[in-house]
Design a protein around this motif. Structure first.
Motif, mmCIF file in Angstrom:
data_model
loop_
_atom_site.group_PDB
_atom_site.id
_atom_site.type_symbol
_atom_site.label_atom_id
_atom_site.label_comp_id
_atom_site.label_asym_id
_atom_site.label_seq_id
_atom_site.Cartn_x
_atom_site.Cartn_y
_atom_site.Cartn_z
ATOM 1 N N PHE A 244 0.824 -1.199 0.000
ATOM 2 C CA PHE A 244 0.000 0.000 0.000
ATOM 3 C C PHE A 244 0.862 1.254 0.000
ATOM 4 N N ILE A 245 0.489 2.219 -0.830
ATOM 5 C CA ILE A 245 1.024 3.570 -0.713
ATOM 6 C C ILE A 245 0.067 4.321 0.198
ATOM 7 N N ILE A 246 0.603 5.006 1.201
ATOM 8 C CA ILE A 246 -0.277 5.633 2.201
ATOM 9 C C ILE A 246 -0.051 7.140 2.271
ATOM 10 N N ASN A 247 -1.082 7.857 2.703
ATOM 11 C CA ASN A 247 -0.969 9.316 2.797
ATOM 12 C C ASN A 247 -0.457 9.731 4.178
ATOM 13 N N THR A 248 -0.353 11.025 4.375
ATOM 14 C CA THR A 248 0.227 11.559 5.617
ATOM 15 C C THR A 248 -0.614 11.207 6.836
ATOM 16 N N ASP A 249 -1.942 11.293 6.724
ATOM 17 C CA ASP A 249 -2.808 11.005 7.874
ATOM 18 C C ASP A 249 -2.607 9.580 8.376
ATOM 19 N N LEU A 250 -2.567 8.649 7.460
ATOM 20 C CA LEU A 250 -2.406 7.251 7.863
ATOM 21 C C LEU A 250 -0.989 7.006 8.384
ATOM 22 N N ALA A 251 0.009 7.579 7.735
ATOM 23 C CA ALA A 251 1.393 7.401 8.179
ATOM 24 C C ALA A 251 1.585 7.899 9.603
ATOM 25 N N LYS A 252 1.039 9.075 9.892
ATOM 26 C CA LYS A 252 1.220 9.653 11.230
ATOM 27 C C LYS A 252 0.349 8.986 12.282
ATOM 28 N N ALA A 253 -0.711 8.333 11.850
ATOM 29 C CA ALA A 253 -1.504 7.551 12.802
ATOM 30 C C ALA A 253 -0.710 6.337 13.283
ATOM 31 N N ILE A 254 0.198 5.871 12.441
ATOM 32 C CA ILE A 254 1.050 4.735 12.805
ATOM 33 C C ILE A 254 2.302 5.206 13.526
ATOM 34 N N HIS A 255 2.911 6.286 13.015
ATOM 35 C CA HIS A 255 4.189 6.773 13.543
ATOM 36 C C HIS A 255 4.159 8.302 13.491
ATOM 37 N N SER A 256 3.890 8.932 14.613
ATOM 38 C CA SER A 256 3.622 10.373 14.637
ATOM 39 C C SER A 256 4.812 11.226 14.199
ATOM 40 N N THR A 257 6.035 10.720 14.355
ATOM 41 C CA THR A 257 7.213 11.513 13.991
ATOM 42 C C THR A 257 7.916 10.961 12.742
ATOM 43 N N ILE A 258 7.171 10.324 11.873
ATOM 44 C CA ILE A 258 7.770 9.685 10.706
ATOM 45 C C ILE A 258 8.513 10.670 9.814
ATOM 46 N N ASP A 259 8.072 11.913 9.744
ATOM 47 C CA ASP A 259 8.733 12.889 8.866
ATOM 48 C C ASP A 259 10.158 13.209 9.308
ATOM 49 N N THR A 260 10.407 13.097 10.598
ATOM 50 C CA THR A 260 11.725 13.491 11.122
ATOM 51 C C THR A 260 12.566 12.326 11.607
ATOM 52 N N SER A 261 11.966 11.159 11.742
ATOM 53 C CA SER A 261 12.688 10.011 12.290
ATOM 54 C C SER A 261 13.085 9.027 11.199
ATOM 55 N N ASP A 262 14.363 8.612 11.255
ATOM 56 C CA ASP A 262 14.855 7.574 10.353
ATOM 57 C C ASP A 262 15.202 6.299 11.123
ATOM 58 N N LYS A 263 15.003 6.312 12.410
ATOM 59 C CA LYS A 263 15.434 5.222 13.273
ATOM 60 C C LYS A 263 14.532 4.001 13.119
ATOM 61 N N THR A 264 15.155 2.844 12.910
ATOM 62 C CA THR A 264 14.401 1.595 12.839
ATOM 63 C C THR A 264 13.853 1.246 14.218
ATOM 64 N N GLU A 265 12.566 0.925 14.274
ATOM 65 C CA GLU A 265 11.968 0.577 15.570
ATOM 66 C C GLU A 265 10.676 -0.198 15.363
ATOM 67 N N THR A 266 10.282 -0.923 16.404
ATOM 68 C CA THR A 266 9.016 -1.646 16.399
ATOM 69 C C THR A 266 7.947 -0.758 17.006
ATOM 70 N N LEU A 267 6.871 -0.541 16.259
ATOM 71 C CA LEU A 267 5.802 0.356 16.696
ATOM 72 C C LEU A 267 4.625 -0.450 17.237
ATOM 73 N N ASN A 268 4.107 -0.027 18.357
ATOM 74 C CA ASN A 268 2.950 -0.704 18.938
ATOM 75 C C ASN A 268 1.670 -0.180 18.289
ATOM 76 N N SER A 269 1.585 -0.413 16.994
ATOM 77 C CA SER A 269 0.400 -0.005 16.238
ATOM 78 C C SER A 269 -0.227 -1.247 15.632
ATOM 79 N N ALA A 270 -1.480 -1.481 15.953
ATOM 80 C CA ALA A 270 -2.183 -2.660 15.442
ATOM 81 C C ALA A 270 -2.820 -2.329 14.092
ATOM 82 N N ILE A 271 -2.720 -3.276 13.166
ATOM 83 C CA ILE A 271 -3.315 -3.081 11.843
ATOM 84 C C ILE A 271 -4.097 -4.325 11.459
#
Length: 516
Positions: A244-271
């Motif tokens: 899936f290609i996703i927009n900003t709203d969905l990306a930030k719902a998963i990872h709020s700082t995605i625009d500034t973070s490059d760090k690999t990490e496990t996110l506690n986001s259920a999909i």
């Protein structure tokens, strides 16, 4: 008017390809008057063929439509009449290409219990299996790159998991890009390549689902892949992957700082999501003929062009005289010239494959099928592909300079030999102004990736893409055969013939010295 016609006739004579040049091909084992065959390629025959092929009778040759079926029958009959055999074992000239139209799949997707909307928030861009999927966590891998100079997956296991990454690529402390070591980006942040490269990296690592955040390209991707009108693709087994290609709203719902973070990490986001395909399958055809080589029949020179165009839109026929009627009739004339050589006892030493591919306008589908799924002849034995796509007109940018020109793309990207042979044949026989404007790796038009030669090039088969550039009638109903400049079409076609002749008859196979 008479003066203009007189001058036009003089210019035609002056740059008529091969008519007053050296008549002996180089690196051949015996002297051959190749211009005898090259001069059989004439503007009159090209014109006659194109006025038929780009006529209303063929209804714009849209892939899978009745007009395209008429076109392939026309091509088949031409080869039958020339006495050039089919390249297929069943001798019918048609390589069946299984295609499908993909309408928007039905998808229900939730992140952390919140529902997001198909097309508005995300777009599915590959054919995936019907089913239900859920995960309690998402692995964020920064830029999603897996390269020998930098990998987002180092010491990371993503098998069976959901992976999230974003567009772009990292830079060093000096401001240069990590991959290239310069201020130039690599394939990992060029949309056309990044789109596939990052997906394949995640797929190779065993990911089950991939979410690609690209804010700048989202609206384009949503329009390209999200429409319900039906996108065409090859029929392939559905990948065991959701992309899936996703927009900003969905990306930030998963990872709020995605625009500034490059760090690999496990996110506690259920999909979780339910996925149901919507497709319709049908068949189109590549047309393939062959003249077998007399000494090295298991080595192949491919001469290609696409047989399709845009069809009928809003009641108007898109005849596609230049795109790519010009390339199609050029191949027919080249085939006839080679067949005359055969009849004269001077057939090519290597085999010549005449490949007319379907579905180019839908995403290079016919050539992709040939190279990726069903190569009739082994790619390892394929010496080169000479691809012809629009060679009958003049680029408006060239109108005030030498009209006897041709854009060449790709000739030096994989084989120095091929480029040098191309230049040598032009100097010896044609004296066309070979223009490499669009051969630049940084060409914003990305023409190198936009015609059928690319499916050969990606497999390290040397290519030349012959092209006259776009014009006001490009992809419009006004691309009609009366606007073709037949003297230019003749000369350009002869150049391609001479290049193919030399590749087929020289002692040594060209060397691939710049493999990907």
């Amino acid at each position: 008017m008479k003066k203009l016609l007189f001058l036009f006739g003089i210019s035609t004579i002056l740059f008529s390809c091969g008519s007053s040049q050296n008549k002996t091909a180089t690196n051949s084992t015996k002297s051959q008057d190749v211009t005898t065959f090259g001069n059989s390629i004439t503007s009159a025959e090209l014109k006659e063929a194109l006025y038929t092929y780009a006529s209303d009778e063929f209804e714009g040759r849209n892939t899978g439509d009745p007009g395209q079926k008429k076109a392939v029958e026309y091509l088949k009959n031409h080869y039958v009449n020339l006495g050039i055999p089919s390249a297929l074992p069943n001798n019918d000239y048609f390589q069946e290409v299984p295609l499908q139209t993909l309408s928007t799949p039905e998808i229900d997707l939730l992140v952390n219990g919140k529902s997001f909307t198909n097309i508005e928030d995300y777009v599915s861009v590959i054919s995936s299996p019907d089913g239900t999927f859920d995960a309690k966590e998402i692995i964020y891998v920064g830029y999603g790159i897996d390269d020998e100079k930098f990998s987002s997956y180092t010491n990371l296991d993503v098998k069976g998991k959901v992976v999230l990454f974003k567009a772009g690529e990292p830079k060093n402390s000096d401001g240069n890009y990590t991959i290239s070591g310069t201020d130039e980006t690599s394939k990992w942040s060029n949309l056309r390549q990044e789109f596939v490269a990052k997906r394949e990296a995640a797929e190779n690592k065993g990911a089950k689902a991939v979410l690609f955040y690209n804010a700048d390209a989202y609206s384009f991707v949503a329009k390209r892949f999200g429409g319900s009108h039906g996108r065409m693709s090859l029929v392939e087994p559905p990948k065991d992957l959701y992309y899936f290609i996703i927009n900003t709203d969905l990306a930030k719902a998963i990872h709020s700082t995605i625009d500034t973070s490059d760090k690999t990490e496990t996110l506690n986001s259920a999909i979780e999501f339910n996925y149901k395909n919507a497709s319709n399958t049908f068949e189109s055809e590549n047309v393939v003929a062959i003249i077998k080589g007399s000494e090295k029949p298991e080595e192949y020179i491919v001469v290609s062009a696409h047989l399709d165009h845009e069809g009928i839109k809003d009641g108007e026929i898109y005849n596609g005289a230049d795109d790519d009627g010009s390339g199609t009739v050029a191949i027919l004339e080249i085939a006839e010239a080679f067949q005359k050589a055969v009849e004269n006892g001077q057939g090519p030493k290597r085999s010549i494959v005449f490949l007319h591919v379907t579905g180019e306008e839908k995403g290079l589908l016919g050539s992709k099928y040939y190279t990726d799924q069903d190569p009739i002849f082994p790619l390892a034995n394929t010496v080169a592909d000479l691809n012809i796509d629009m060679i009958g007109r003049t680029d408006p940018k060239r109108e005030k300079t030498n009209r006897n020109y041709l854009y060449l793309i790709g000739s030096d990207k994989l084989s120095t030999d091929l480029h040098n042979i191309s230049e040598e044949m032009n100097t010896k026989y044609c004296n066309i102004d070979l223009d490499y404007t669009f051969n630049d790796d940084n060409d914003p038009n990305r023409f190198y990736y936009r015609s059928d030669h690319y499916n050969f090039a990606k497999n390290n088969i040397p290519v030349i893409f012959y092209f006259n550039g776009t014009h006001a009638d490009y992809h419009k109903p006004s691309d009609t055969p009366d606007k073709i400049e037949y003297d230019l079409l003749e000369n350009r076609t002869r150049l391609i013939f001479y290049t193919a002749w030399e590749l087929a008859n020289r002692k040594d196979r060209i060397i691939v010295d710049k493999a990907n």
